[in-house]
Design a protein around this motif. Structure first.
Motif, PDB file in Angstrom:
ATOM      1  N   GLU A 102     -16.233 -19.563  -4.771  1.00 45.04           N
ATOM      2  CA  GLU A 102     -17.361 -19.145  -5.604  1.00 45.04           C
ATOM      3  C   GLU A 102     -17.048 -17.864  -6.366  1.00 45.04           C
ATOM      4  O   GLU A 102     -17.663 -17.585  -7.397  1.00 45.04           O
ATOM      5  N   ALA A 103     -16.096 -17.097  -5.856  1.00 47.20           N
ATOM      6  CA  ALA A 103     -15.659 -15.870  -6.517  1.00 47.20           C
ATOM      7  C   ALA A 103     -14.213 -15.617  -6.132  1.00 47.20           C
ATOM      8  O   ALA A 103     -13.801 -15.897  -4.994  1.00 47.20           O
ATOM      9  N   VAL A 104     -13.439 -15.099  -7.085  1.00 50.29           N
ATOM     10  CA  VAL A 104     -12.019 -14.812  -6.851  1.00 50.29           C
ATOM     11  C   VAL A 104     -11.691 -13.450  -7.434  1.00 50.29           C
ATOM     12  O   VAL A 104     -12.147 -13.111  -8.534  1.00 50.29           O
ATOM     13  N   TYR A 105     -10.913 -12.685  -6.707  1.00 52.75           N
ATOM     14  CA  TYR A 105     -10.376 -11.426  -7.211  1.00 52.75           C
ATOM     15  C   TYR A 105      -8.879 -11.584  -7.414  1.00 52.75           C
ATOM     16  O   TYR A 105      -8.177 -12.114  -6.546  1.00 52.75           O
ATOM     17  N   GLU A 106      -8.369 -11.149  -8.567  1.00 46.75           N
ATOM     18  CA  GLU A 106      -6.935 -11.157  -8.841  1.00 46.75           C
ATOM     19  C   GLU A 106      -6.534  -9.749  -9.259  1.00 46.75           C
ATOM     20  O   GLU A 106      -6.998  -9.233 -10.270  1.00 46.75           O
ATOM     21  N   ARG A 112      -4.804 -11.498  -4.180  1.00 47.93           N
ATOM     22  CA  ARG A 112      -5.839 -12.521  -4.358  1.00 47.93           C
ATOM     23  C   ARG A 112      -6.822 -12.467  -3.206  1.00 47.93           C
ATOM     24  O   ARG A 112      -6.430 -12.454  -2.044  1.00 47.93           O
ATOM     25  N   ALA A 113      -8.096 -12.417  -3.567  1.00 47.54           N
ATOM     26  CA  ALA A 113      -9.174 -12.504  -2.590  1.00 47.54           C
ATOM     27  C   ALA A 113     -10.131 -13.583  -3.064  1.00 47.54           C
ATOM     28  O   ALA A 113     -10.187 -13.903  -4.256  1.00 47.54           O
ATOM     29  N   GLY A 114     -10.865 -14.154  -2.143  1.00 46.76           N
ATOM     30  CA  GLY A 114     -11.789 -15.213  -2.511  1.00 46.76           C
ATOM     31  C   GLY A 114     -13.008 -15.228  -1.612  1.00 46.76           C
ATOM     32  O   GLY A 114     -13.000 -14.661  -0.514  1.00 46.76           O
ATOM     33  N   ALA A 115     -14.051 -15.884  -2.099  1.00 43.92           N
ATOM     34  CA  ALA A 115     -15.296 -15.996  -1.328  1.00 43.92           C
ATOM     35  C   ALA A 115     -15.874 -17.391  -1.480  1.00 43.92           C
ATOM     36  O   ALA A 115     -15.879 -17.959  -2.581  1.00 43.92           O
ATOM     37  N   SER A 116     -16.341 -17.941  -0.376  1.00 45.95           N
ATOM     38  CA  SER A 116     -17.021 -19.238  -0.350  1.00 45.95           C
ATOM     39  C   SER A 116     -18.163 -19.161   0.651  1.00 45.95           C
ATOM     40  O   SER A 116     -18.103 -18.382   1.606  1.00 45.95           O
ATOM     41  N   THR A 117     -19.191 -19.974   0.439  1.00 44.80           N
ATOM     42  CA  THR A 117     -20.302 -20.043   1.383  1.00 44.80           C
ATOM     43  C   THR A 117     -20.216 -21.351   2.153  1.00 44.80           C
ATOM     44  O   THR A 117     -20.095 -22.428   1.558  1.00 44.80           O
ATOM     45  N   VAL A 118     -20.263 -21.251   3.476  1.00 47.67           N
ATOM     46  CA  VAL A 118     -20.202 -22.408   4.359  1.00 47.67           C
ATOM     47  C   VAL A 118     -21.355 -22.305   5.349  1.00 47.67           C
ATOM     48  O   VAL A 118     -21.454 -21.324   6.095  1.00 47.67           O
ATOM     49  N   ALA A 119     -22.222 -23.302   5.323  1.00 50.51           N
ATOM     50  CA  ALA A 119     -23.360 -23.347   6.246  1.00 50.51           C
ATOM     51  C   ALA A 119     -24.164 -22.055   6.230  1.00 50.51           C
ATOM     52  O   ALA A 119     -24.654 -21.590   7.265  1.00 50.51           O
ATOM     53  N   GLY A 120     -24.295 -21.461   5.055  1.00 50.99           N
ATOM     54  CA  GLY A 120     -25.085 -20.245   4.909  1.00 50.99           C
ATOM     55  C   GLY A 120     -24.337 -18.957   5.190  1.00 50.99           C
ATOM     56  O   GLY A 120     -24.882 -17.868   4.983  1.00 50.99           O
ATOM     57  N   TRP A 121     -23.084 -19.064   5.649  1.00 52.86           N
ATOM     58  CA  TRP A 121     -22.262 -17.885   5.923  1.00 52.86           C
ATOM     59  C   TRP A 121     -21.282 -17.668   4.770  1.00 52.86           C
ATOM     60  O   TRP A 121     -20.635 -18.617   4.319  1.00 52.86           O
ATOM     61  N   ARG A 122     -21.155 -16.445   4.317  1.00 53.30           N
ATOM     62  CA  ARG A 122     -20.187 -16.121   3.263  1.00 53.30           C
ATOM     63  C   ARG A 122     -18.851 -15.771   3.921  1.00 53.30           C
ATOM     64  O   ARG A 122     -18.759 -14.842   4.720  1.00 53.30           O
ATOM     65  N   LEU A 123     -17.814 -16.549   3.596  1.00 57.07           N
ATOM     66  CA  LEU A 123     -16.467 -16.324   4.110  1.00 57.07           C
ATOM     67  C   LEU A 123     -15.643 -15.672   3.014  1.00 57.07           C
ATOM     68  O   LEU A 123     -15.447 -16.254   1.942  1.00 57.07           O
ATOM     69  N   VAL A 124     -15.169 -14.477   3.274  1.00 54.45           N
ATOM     70  CA  VAL A 124     -14.409 -13.701   2.291  1.00 54.45           C
ATOM     71  C   VAL A 124     -13.007 -13.463   2.827  1.00 54.45           C
ATOM     72  O   VAL A 124     -12.841 -12.893   3.913  1.00 54.45           O
ATOM     73  N   ASP A 139      -6.138  -2.804  -1.700  1.00 59.26           N
ATOM     74  CA  ASP A 139      -6.142  -2.025  -2.932  1.00 59.26           C
ATOM     75  C   ASP A 139      -7.571  -1.706  -3.356  1.00 59.26           C
ATOM     76  O   ASP A 139      -8.528  -2.383  -2.962  1.00 59.26           O
ATOM     77  N   GLY A 140      -7.693  -0.667  -4.170  1.00 59.51           N
ATOM     78  CA  GLY A 140      -9.010  -0.216  -4.595  1.00 59.51           C
ATOM     79  C   GLY A 140      -9.806  -1.266  -5.329  1.00 59.51           C
ATOM     80  O   GLY A 140     -11.032  -1.338  -5.199  1.00 59.51           O
ATOM     81  N   GLY A 141      -9.111  -2.112  -6.102  1.00 60.04           N
ATOM     82  CA  GLY A 141      -9.807  -3.164  -6.830  1.00 60.04           C
ATOM     83  C   GLY A 141     -10.481  -4.153  -5.901  1.00 60.04           C
ATOM     84  O   GLY A 141     -11.612  -4.592  -6.147  1.00 60.04           O
ATOM     85  N   GLN A 142      -9.795  -4.533  -4.827  1.00 59.92           N
ATOM     86  CA  GLN A 142     -10.408  -5.453  -3.861  1.00 59.92           C
ATOM     87  C   GLN A 142     -11.623  -4.823  -3.195  1.00 59.92           C
ATOM     88  O   GLN A 142     -12.656  -5.480  -3.002  1.00 59.92           O
ATOM     89  N   LEU A 143     -11.502  -3.565  -2.819  1.00 55.67           N
ATOM     90  CA  LEU A 143     -12.632  -2.892  -2.169  1.00 55.67           C
ATOM     91  C   LEU A 143     -13.820  -2.775  -3.111  1.00 55.67           C
ATOM     92  O   LEU A 143     -14.972  -2.966  -2.694  1.00 55.67           O
ATOM     93  N   ASP A 144     -13.554  -2.489  -4.390  1.00 57.66           N
ATOM     94  CA  ASP A 144     -14.650  -2.433  -5.361  1.00 57.66           C
ATOM     95  C   ASP A 144     -15.294  -3.800  -5.536  1.00 57.66           C
ATOM     96  O   ASP A 144     -16.527  -3.925  -5.596  1.00 57.66           O
ATOM     97  N   TRP A 145     -14.460  -4.842  -5.622  1.00 58.95           N
ATOM     98  CA  TRP A 145     -14.943  -6.222  -5.751  1.00 58.95           C
ATOM     99  C   TRP A 145     -15.798  -6.595  -4.550  1.00 58.95           C
ATOM    100  O   TRP A 145     -16.887  -7.173  -4.683  1.00 58.95           O
ATOM    101  N   LEU A 146     -15.330  -6.231  -3.358  1.00 58.74           N
ATOM    102  CA  LEU A 146     -16.068  -6.526  -2.135  1.00 58.74           C
ATOM    103  C   LEU A 146     -17.375  -5.749  -2.101  1.00 58.74           C
ATOM    104  O   LEU A 146     -18.425  -6.298  -1.728  1.00 58.74           O
TER     105      LEU A 146
END
Length: 292
Positions: A102-106, A112-124, A139-146
Motif C-alpha cells: 500500500e506504500a513503498v519507500y525507496e 526499500r521499505a513497504g507497508a501492507s494491511t493484513v486483517a486490520g494490522w499494518r505490517l511495515v 536512514d533518515g528518509g525511512q524514519l521520516d516516512w515511517l
C-alpha cells in the motif's frame, strides 16, 4: 492474527552445504515440512539474511519454497533485507518485499521499505542494511516516512519488521552489530500504535521492549547461536527454528518458538574463539573515529 516469523535462511546459489556444513536450503525445507500442520496463518514474515551470497538464484529459491507454503494457507509472504542480502538482487526477485504494498519507500542508496494491511494490522518492513558491514542502521528518509505513516493509526495496530534488533544482550558481538540508531527509532514510534517489532540477525530468541512496543528476536533457520559457549566466543549449532506470533488475543502478543526435529540438533556448526570474534567485530562493526 497469526504470523509465522522466520529469519536468517542464508540460502545461496549452490543449494547445498557451506564450508562449515550449514545448509540453508535443507534447513528451510526441513522446517516447512515440520510445520505442515500449521494452517491458520495470516502472514509469513522473513526478517532478512535471506541470501547468504546475495545471488538472484537464492532469492528465487526462497520465493519458491515460501510462496508455495504460504499460499496453501491463504497467507502472503513479506521480506526484509539483512546484512548478507544484496539490494539489487533482492529487488529484482522480491521487489519491495510485499506482494501488493500500500506504500513503498525507496531511498537514495536503494533502501526499500513497504507497508501492507493484513486483517486490520499494518505490517511495515524496514531496510537496515549497511553494505559491507554487520551492524544495521535506519536512514533518515525511512524514519521520516515511517513517522508520517504512523500519524494515522491502523485499525488494530502496527507491526514493524526489520533485520537488526534495536536491543541486545550483554554480549559484545550483539552490542556492536545490532541496530546503531535505536534511540532514533524509539523517538519515531513513541506514543504511536506500534505494538510489536520483529527482528532476526542474532540467531537466538530475545524478548524486550522499545517504548510501548514488544521487541521479539527470532532464532535463525540455518543455525542457532548457543549462549552456553564461553563468554567472548561464539558457537553456532544445527536446529532450524522459527516463531509463531499471535496478535489480538487477550494477553497478546503471544509468541512461542518452533524447533524442527533435526538429526544433528545441537551439534556444532562452528565455534569462533575470542580473537576471531574481536576480528569480526572490528571488520564488521562501525568505524571508530578519532583514534590514532
Amino acid at each position: 492474527m497469526r504470523i509465522l516469523h522466520l529469519s536468517d535462511t542464508h540460502l545461496d546459489r549452490s543449494d547445498g552445504p557451506d564450508a562449515d556444513g550449514a545448509d540453508g536450503a535443507m534447513a528451510l525445507r526441513r522446517l516447512l515440512t515440520e510445520l505442515s500442520h500449521l494452517h491458520d496463518l495470516d502472514a509469513v514474515m522473513v526478517t532478512g539474511d535471506i541470501a547468504d551470497d546475495g545471488s538472484p538464484d537464492a532469492y528465487a529459491r526462497a520465493c519458491e519454497l515460501l510462496s508455495d507454503y504460504a499460499h496453501r494457507r491463504g497467507a502472503n509472504v513479506f521480506y526484509t533485507t539483512g546484512n548478507h542480502d544484496e539490494r539489487t538482487a533482492f529487488a529484482e526477485v522480491l521487489g519491495s518485499g510485499h506482494a501488493q504494498p500500500e506504500a513503498v519507500y525507496e531511498g537514495a542508496a536503494g533502501e526499500r521499505a513497504g507497508a501492507s494491511t493484513v486483517a486490520g494490522w499494518r505490517l511495515v518492513t524496514l531496510d537496515t542494511l549497511v553494505p559491507g558491514k554487520g551492524y544495521g542502521r535506519l536512514d533518515g528518509g525511512q524514519l521520516d516516512w515511517l513517522r508520517v505513516m504512523l500519524t494515522t493509526p491502523a485499525p488494530w495496530g502496527t507491526v514493524l519488521a526489520f533485520h537488526h534488533p534495536p536491543v541486545a544482550l550483554d554480549v559484545d558481538v550483539q552490542q556492536a552489530l545490532g541496530l546503531r540508531n535505536s534511540a532514533e527509532l524509539a523517538e519515531t514510534i513513541r506514543g504511536t500504535d506500534v505494538q510489536l517489532i520483529l527482528c532476526g540477525h542474532f540467531h537466538l530468541q530475545i524478548l524486550a521492549r522499545l517504548e510501548q512496543a514488544t521487541v521479539w528476536v527470532t532464532p535463525g533457520v540455518v543455525s542457532r547461536i548457543d549462549l552456553t559457549a564461553r563468554p567472548g566466543t561464539e558457537r553456532a549449532v544445527h536446529g532450524p527454528s522459527a516463531s509463531l506470533v499471535h496478535l489480538g488475543t487477550t494477553n497478546g502478543p503471544l509468541i512461542h518458538t518452533l524447533h524442527a526435529r533435526d538429526p544433528r540438533m545441537g551439534e556444532t556448526i562452528y565455534e569462533a574463539d575470542e580473537e576471531e570474534m574481536r576480528e569480526a567485530i572490528e571488520r564488521l562493526g562501525p568505524t571508530i573515529t578519532g583514534l590514532r
